[in-house]
Design a protein around this motif. Structure first.
Motif, PDB file in Angstrom:
ATOM      1  N   HIS A   5      39.743  29.631 -15.662  1.00  0.00           N
ATOM      2  CA  HIS A   5      38.778  30.019 -14.782  1.00  0.00           C
ATOM      3  C   HIS A   5      37.337  30.159 -15.523  1.00  0.00           C
ATOM      4  CE1 HIS A   5      39.584  34.159 -16.556  1.00  0.00           C
ATOM      5  NE2 HIS A   5      38.390  34.428 -16.385  1.00  0.00           N
ATOM      6  N   ASP A   6      37.380  30.176 -16.891  1.00  0.00           N
ATOM      7  CA  ASP A   6      35.959  30.038 -17.636  1.00  0.00           C
ATOM      8  C   ASP A   6      35.776  28.508 -18.018  1.00  0.00           C
ATOM      9  OD1 ASP A   6      35.385  32.711 -17.014  1.00  0.00           O
ATOM     10  OD2 ASP A   6      36.768  33.138 -18.850  1.00  0.00           O
ATOM     11  N   SER A   7      36.537  27.526 -17.767  1.00  0.00           N
ATOM     12  CA  SER A   7      36.534  26.312 -18.060  1.00  0.00           C
ATOM     13  C   SER A   7      35.814  25.433 -16.894  1.00  0.00           C
ATOM     14  CB  SER A   7      37.878  25.758 -18.670  1.00  0.00           C
ATOM     15  OG  SER A   7      38.433  26.660 -19.490  1.00  0.00           O
ATOM     16  N   MET A   8      35.223  25.851 -16.064  1.00  0.00           N
ATOM     17  CA  MET A   8      34.663  24.880 -14.824  1.00  0.00           C
ATOM     18  C   MET A   8      33.802  23.715 -15.506  1.00  0.00           C
ATOM     19  SD  MET A   8      36.105  26.043 -12.440  1.00  0.00           S
ATOM     20  CE  MET A   8      37.373  26.565 -13.564  1.00  0.00           C
ATOM     21  N   PRO A   9      33.085  23.884 -16.628  1.00  0.00           N
ATOM     22  CA  PRO A   9      32.257  22.720 -16.902  1.00  0.00           C
ATOM     23  C   PRO A   9      33.169  21.353 -17.596  1.00  0.00           C
ATOM     24  CG  PRO A   9      30.956  24.577 -17.368  1.00  0.00           C
ATOM     25  CD  PRO A   9      32.253  25.003 -17.082  1.00  0.00           C
ATOM     26  N   GLU A  10      34.125  22.243 -18.418  1.00  0.00           N
ATOM     27  CA  GLU A  10      35.101  21.066 -18.909  1.00  0.00           C
ATOM     28  C   GLU A  10      35.909  20.372 -18.133  1.00  0.00           C
ATOM     29  OE1 GLU A  10      33.636  24.015 -21.866  1.00  0.00           O
ATOM     30  OE2 GLU A  10      34.465  24.298 -19.910  1.00  0.00           O
ATOM     31  N   ILE A  11      36.528  21.122 -16.748  1.00  0.00           N
ATOM     32  CA  ILE A  11      37.148  20.359 -15.694  1.00  0.00           C
ATOM     33  C   ILE A  11      36.369  19.609 -14.998  1.00  0.00           C
ATOM     34  CG2 ILE A  11      38.167  21.143 -13.641  1.00  0.00           C
ATOM     35  CD1 ILE A  11      39.195  23.706 -14.922  1.00  0.00           C
ATOM     36  N   ALA A  12      35.108  19.877 -14.779  1.00  0.00           N
ATOM     37  CA  ALA A  12      34.115  19.011 -13.971  1.00  0.00           C
ATOM     38  C   ALA A  12      34.057  17.616 -14.889  1.00  0.00           C
ATOM     39  CB  ALA A  12      32.748  19.669 -13.663  1.00  0.00           C
ATOM     40  N   LEU A  13      33.670  17.480 -16.304  1.00  0.00           N
ATOM     41  CA  LEU A  13      33.496  16.668 -17.040  1.00  0.00           C
ATOM     42  C   LEU A  13      34.854  15.581 -17.199  1.00  0.00           C
ATOM     43  CD1 LEU A  13      31.590  14.963 -18.821  1.00  0.00           C
ATOM     44  CD2 LEU A  13      32.360  16.351 -20.668  1.00  0.00           C
ATOM     45  N   ASP A  14      35.876  16.404 -17.300  1.00  0.00           N
ATOM     46  CA  ASP A  14      37.251  15.666 -17.282  1.00  0.00           C
ATOM     47  C   ASP A  14      37.432  14.862 -15.885  1.00  0.00           C
ATOM     48  OD1 ASP A  14      38.033  16.495 -19.714  1.00  0.00           O
ATOM     49  OD2 ASP A  14      39.236  18.240 -18.685  1.00  0.00           O
ATOM     50  N   TRP A  15      37.014  15.627 -14.678  1.00  0.00           N
ATOM     51  CA  TRP A  15      37.203  14.763 -13.485  1.00  0.00           C
ATOM     52  C   TRP A  15      36.065  13.629 -13.394  1.00  0.00           C
ATOM     53  CZ3 TRP A  15      38.228  18.893  -9.290  1.00  0.00           C
ATOM     54  CH2 TRP A  15      39.298  19.405  -9.476  1.00  0.00           C
ATOM     55  N   VAL A  22      32.408  14.461  -8.327  1.00  0.00           N
ATOM     56  CA  VAL A  22      32.570  15.892  -8.526  1.00  0.00           C
ATOM     57  C   VAL A  22      31.185  16.571  -8.310  1.00  0.00           C
ATOM     58  CG1 VAL A  22      32.799  17.503 -10.429  1.00  0.00           C
ATOM     59  CG2 VAL A  22      34.110  15.331 -10.445  1.00  0.00           C
ATOM     60  N   ALA A  23      31.527  17.845  -7.698  1.00  0.00           N
ATOM     61  CA  ALA A  23      30.171  18.533  -7.439  1.00  0.00           C
ATOM     62  C   ALA A  23      30.658  20.112  -8.037  1.00  0.00           C
ATOM     63  CB  ALA A  23      30.166  18.875  -5.916  1.00  0.00           C
ATOM     64  N   LEU A  24      29.855  20.729  -8.467  1.00  0.00           N
ATOM     65  CA  LEU A  24      29.712  22.210  -8.890  1.00  0.00           C
ATOM     66  C   LEU A  24      29.072  23.298  -8.006  1.00  0.00           C
ATOM     67  CD1 LEU A  24      28.694  21.871 -12.495  1.00  0.00           C
ATOM     68  CD2 LEU A  24      30.788  22.800 -11.949  1.00  0.00           C
TER      69      LEU A  24
END
Length: 340
Positions: A5-15, A22-24
């Motif tokens: 739940h603290d890894s949103m930037p990393e998940i976004a970049l992976d996608w 991808v949207a944040l």
């Protein structure tokens, strides 16, 4: 390791690298009993996949729809949602509130540049405290680290408070390194303390070169370093998001760790031992050239004074004191005096 739940930037970049749109979505303001704090994020793919949360489930569906539109038109947007009492109750709150959510397409139109997302992820991986500043009127963005910036004072204040928020039209999203706790001494108190630390969000590490003490059977599932404490702390790179606790009572193990911790920016250093034991510790370290100012940073006897007796109670007292020093930095030894 950073929790999902603290890894949103990393998940976004992976996608992004997987070729997905991808949207944040980021919570930028709240009123009342909001389900998620400011700074919480949700990642949405072009196929409507989601990771993270901005409301615990109350408004995610509406945010996903807006995110898909943003990916189409390349326009970021700020959305306001009222969370009803019934919806709030469903996610565990007594009453509702209002949240504002910023939705940014990644790499599209006026959205979040992929290069900036890459730089943010790199800074997080290197444990560099960073503030992602977004002007919600012009959609100008920049990453603020330790260098000069017109918003450096506001960014520093946000980092130190560990709290995202607004400075004028700029939303300052704080990306502090994950919290860490290093426990020196595989003693009975360390067992509940490590478990509690993980529940509280710390990446916890146990250090003890004595294999009979630091046995996997005594600490199942824990990260254990069987190095000498000073070597272990240097290898970990103790920083301002690290708490250090020494529990061995043995100067051969505790003192080297204390010297490394005092030479670092760790926000907390607590040492087990009675008042008399601590007095002897101060004499030893002072004779080795450690300054009185540095020695004043040590919390000893360790833990908040709550009358703790059992190992679990002592662990509670230690975590309570660590929490106070983290969340109320003005109470750290020497801070109030220097501000006077």
């Amino acid at each position: 390791m950073t929790a999902d739940h603290d890894s949103m930037p990393e998940i976004a970049l992976d996608w992004v690298r997987a070729g997905k749109g991808v949207a944040l979505a980021t919570v930028i303001e709240t009123w009342g009993s909001a389900p998620r704090p400011v700074g919480s994020q949700l990642v949405i793919s072009g196929e409507a996949e989601i990771m993270g949360s901005v409301s615990g489930g109350c408004v995610e569906g509406a945010v996903v729809a807006e995110a898909l539109d943003a990916l189409e038109d390349g326009t970021p947007r700020v959305l306001t949602y009222g969370v009803s009492d019934d919806d709030a109750f469903a996610v565990g709150l007594a009453c509702g509130g209002t949240i504002r959510v910023m939705v940014e397409p990644v790499g599209v139109g006026q959205g979040f540049p992929v290069e900036m997302l890459e730089a943010l992820v790199a800074a997080r991986a290197a444990r560099r405290a960073t503030v992602c500043a977004v002007n919600t009127e012009t959609w100008e963005r920049r990453l603020i680290g330790a260098g000069p910036d017109a918003l450096i004072a506001e960014a520093d204040a946000a980092r130190h408070a560990d709290r995202s928020g607004f400075a004028g039209a700029w939303f300052l999203g704080v990306h502090n390194p994950p919290l860490r706790m290093v426990v020196v001494g595989a003693v009975h108190i360390a067992q509940p303390l490590l478990q509690m630390a993980r529940v509280a969000g710390y990446d916890a590490t146990l250090v003890d070169p004595r294999e009979a003490f630091a046995a996997d059977a005594r600490f199942p599932g824990e990260t254990i370093l069987r190095d000498w404490p000073d070597e272990a702390l240097r290898g970990l790179g103790v920083d301002a998001r690290t708490a250090v606790v020494t529990l061995t009572h043995d100067p051969k193990l505790d003192d080297p760790a204390i010297r490394v911790a005092l030479a670092s920016e760790c926000f907390y250093l607590g040492c087990l031992g009675s008042t008399r034991t601590h007095a002897k510790r101060l004499d030893r370290l002072g004779a080795e050239g450690v300054s009185a100012e540095a020695l004043a940073r040590i919390h000893a006897p360790v833990g908040a004074d709550i009358g703790a007796k059992s190992p679990a109670e002592i662990a509670v007292s230690i975590l309570a004191q660590i929490t106070e020093r983290l969340r109320r930095p003005a109470t750290r030894p020497g801070v109030a005096a220097s501000a006077a």
